[in-house]
Design a protein around this motif. Sequence first.
Motif, mmCIF file in Angstrom:
data_model
loop_
_atom_site.group_PDB
_atom_site.id
_atom_site.type_symbol
_atom_site.label_atom_id
_atom_site.label_comp_id
_atom_site.label_asym_id
_atom_site.label_seq_id
_atom_site.Cartn_x
_atom_site.Cartn_y
_atom_site.Cartn_z
ATOM 1 N N GLU A 13 0.869 -1.170 0.000
ATOM 2 C CA GLU A 13 0.000 0.000 0.000
ATOM 3 C C GLU A 13 0.906 1.219 0.000
ATOM 4 O OE1 GLU A 13 -3.355 2.119 2.846
ATOM 5 O OE2 GLU A 13 -2.897 -0.004 3.122
ATOM 6 N N GLY A 14 0.696 2.115 -0.910
ATOM 7 C CA GLY A 14 1.556 3.288 -0.977
ATOM 8 C C GLY A 14 0.993 4.301 -1.940
ATOM 9 N N GLY A 15 1.698 5.413 -2.034
ATOM 10 C CA GLY A 15 1.246 6.462 -2.926
ATOM 11 C C GLY A 15 2.385 7.353 -3.347
ATOM 12 N N CYS A 16 2.132 8.105 -4.379
ATOM 13 C CA CYS A 16 3.106 9.047 -4.922
ATOM 14 C C CYS A 16 2.826 10.426 -4.320
ATOM 15 C CB CYS A 16 2.985 9.095 -6.439
ATOM 16 S SG CYS A 16 4.046 10.343 -7.211
ATOM 17 N N GLU A 17 3.824 10.997 -3.652
ATOM 18 C CA GLU A 17 3.652 12.320 -3.050
ATOM 19 C C GLU A 17 3.458 13.402 -4.108
ATOM 20 O OE1 GLU A 17 6.762 13.185 -0.274
ATOM 21 O OE2 GLU A 17 6.463 11.298 0.802
ATOM 22 N N ALA A 18 4.054 13.219 -5.279
ATOM 23 C CA ALA A 18 3.986 14.233 -6.325
ATOM 24 C C ALA A 18 2.624 14.284 -7.015
ATOM 25 C CB ALA A 18 5.077 13.987 -7.361
ATOM 26 N N GLU A 23 -1.399 2.945 -4.709
ATOM 27 C CA GLU A 23 -1.366 1.541 -5.097
ATOM 28 C C GLU A 23 -1.717 0.695 -3.877
ATOM 29 O OE1 GLU A 23 1.649 -1.841 -6.895
ATOM 30 O OE2 GLU A 23 2.512 -0.098 -5.914
ATOM 31 N N VAL A 24 -2.606 -0.239 -4.077
ATOM 32 C CA VAL A 24 -2.932 -1.231 -3.062
ATOM 33 C C VAL A 24 -2.967 -2.563 -3.794
ATOM 34 C CG1 VAL A 24 -4.669 -2.058 -1.430
ATOM 35 C CG2 VAL A 24 -4.316 0.397 -1.709
ATOM 36 N N GLY A 25 -2.269 -3.534 -3.259
ATOM 37 C CA GLY A 25 -2.250 -4.840 -3.903
ATOM 38 C C GLY A 25 -1.828 -5.912 -2.927
ATOM 39 N N CYS A 26 -2.166 -7.136 -3.263
ATOM 40 C CA CYS A 26 -1.747 -8.270 -2.440
ATOM 41 C C CYS A 26 -1.746 -9.512 -3.312
ATOM 42 C CB CYS A 26 -2.660 -8.449 -1.232
ATOM 43 S SG CYS A 26 -4.361 -8.826 -1.641
ATOM 44 N N GLY A 27 -1.086 -10.544 -2.814
ATOM 45 C CA GLY A 27 -1.047 -11.781 -3.571
ATOM 46 C C GLY A 27 -0.333 -12.871 -2.806
ATOM 47 N N ARG A 28 -0.239 -14.010 -3.461
ATOM 48 C CA ARG A 28 0.456 -15.165 -2.901
ATOM 49 C C ARG A 28 1.444 -15.664 -3.933
ATOM 50 N NH1 ARG A 28 -4.787 -18.510 -1.224
ATOM 51 N NH2 ARG A 28 -5.214 -17.889 -3.333
ATOM 52 N N GLY A 29 2.527 -16.240 -3.435
ATOM 53 C CA GLY A 29 3.525 -16.789 -4.333
ATOM 54 C C GLY A 29 4.592 -15.771 -4.651
ATOM 55 N N GLU A 30 5.019 -15.742 -5.891
ATOM 56 C CA GLU A 30 6.109 -14.854 -6.299
ATOM 57 C C GLU A 30 5.757 -13.390 -6.025
ATOM 58 O OE1 GLU A 30 8.797 -13.878 -10.226
ATOM 59 O OE2 GLU A 30 7.735 -15.777 -10.090
ATOM 60 N N VAL A 31 6.710 -12.683 -5.451
ATOM 61 C CA VAL A 31 6.531 -11.281 -5.093
ATOM 62 C C VAL A 31 6.923 -10.417 -6.292
ATOM 63 C CG1 VAL A 31 7.239 -9.468 -3.487
ATOM 64 C CG2 VAL A 31 7.083 -11.834 -2.699
ATOM 65 N N PRO A 32 6.093 -9.446 -6.666
ATOM 66 C CA PRO A 32 6.458 -8.557 -7.780
ATOM 67 C C PRO A 32 7.792 -7.870 -7.507
ATOM 68 C CG PRO A 32 4.171 -8.224 -7.163
ATOM 69 C CD PRO A 32 4.779 -9.121 -6.121
ATOM 70 N N GLY A 33 8.564 -7.684 -8.546
ATOM 71 C CA GLY A 33 9.895 -7.089 -8.415
ATOM 72 C C GLY A 33 9.916 -5.762 -7.691
ATOM 73 N N HIS A 34 8.935 -4.886 -7.975
ATOM 74 C CA HIS A 34 8.950 -3.565 -7.343
ATOM 75 C C HIS A 34 8.658 -3.646 -5.845
ATOM 76 C CE1 HIS A 34 4.609 -3.922 -8.049
ATOM 77 N NE2 HIS A 34 4.432 -2.918 -7.208
ATOM 78 N N VAL A 35 7.869 -4.631 -5.417
ATOM 79 C CA VAL A 35 7.576 -4.808 -3.990
ATOM 80 C C VAL A 35 8.827 -5.318 -3.286
ATOM 81 C CG1 VAL A 35 6.189 -6.101 -2.309
ATOM 82 C CG2 VAL A 35 5.119 -5.198 -4.394
ATOM 83 N N SER A 36 9.464 -6.331 -3.858
ATOM 84 C CA SER A 36 10.689 -6.872 -3.276
ATOM 85 C C SER A 36 11.784 -5.806 -3.219
ATOM 86 C CB SER A 36 11.163 -8.070 -4.097
ATOM 87 O OG SER A 36 12.287 -8.654 -3.513
#
Length: 130
Positions: A13-18, A23-36
Amino acid sequence: MCVVDGVLHWSVEGGCEACGAGEVGCGRGEVPGHVSAALIAAHGEVVLRAEPLPGTAAARAFKTVREVFGVPLAEVRGRLRALAAEGERGTEPETALPAARLREGGFAVTLAAGKPPSGEKRFATSPGRS
């Protein structure tokens, strides 16, 4: 990120200050590259290194690596060499799950701090996990 019933779960969960986009997201298994990548930047990286224990049959070691990393048989030997040399890198939860599975499959496993975080916080390797 956490491991539940042997499956890696993640949420973000996050946001762009500018621009204010969020963005809000969740899942199971492989972690998206940007989250990692964001977690590694905030908490640091863990390096998992592993080698089959003496007496572990080659067939068992190959089977374990195939199951843990989902690689084809032709790539197992190279993955075994890489695990012993440079290891697998990721967040603490991303490395803890394969570490546990490798130990069950007859491997000696070490988890060590890798790339330091760019912020103040950092995952610490738990006692008894080396």
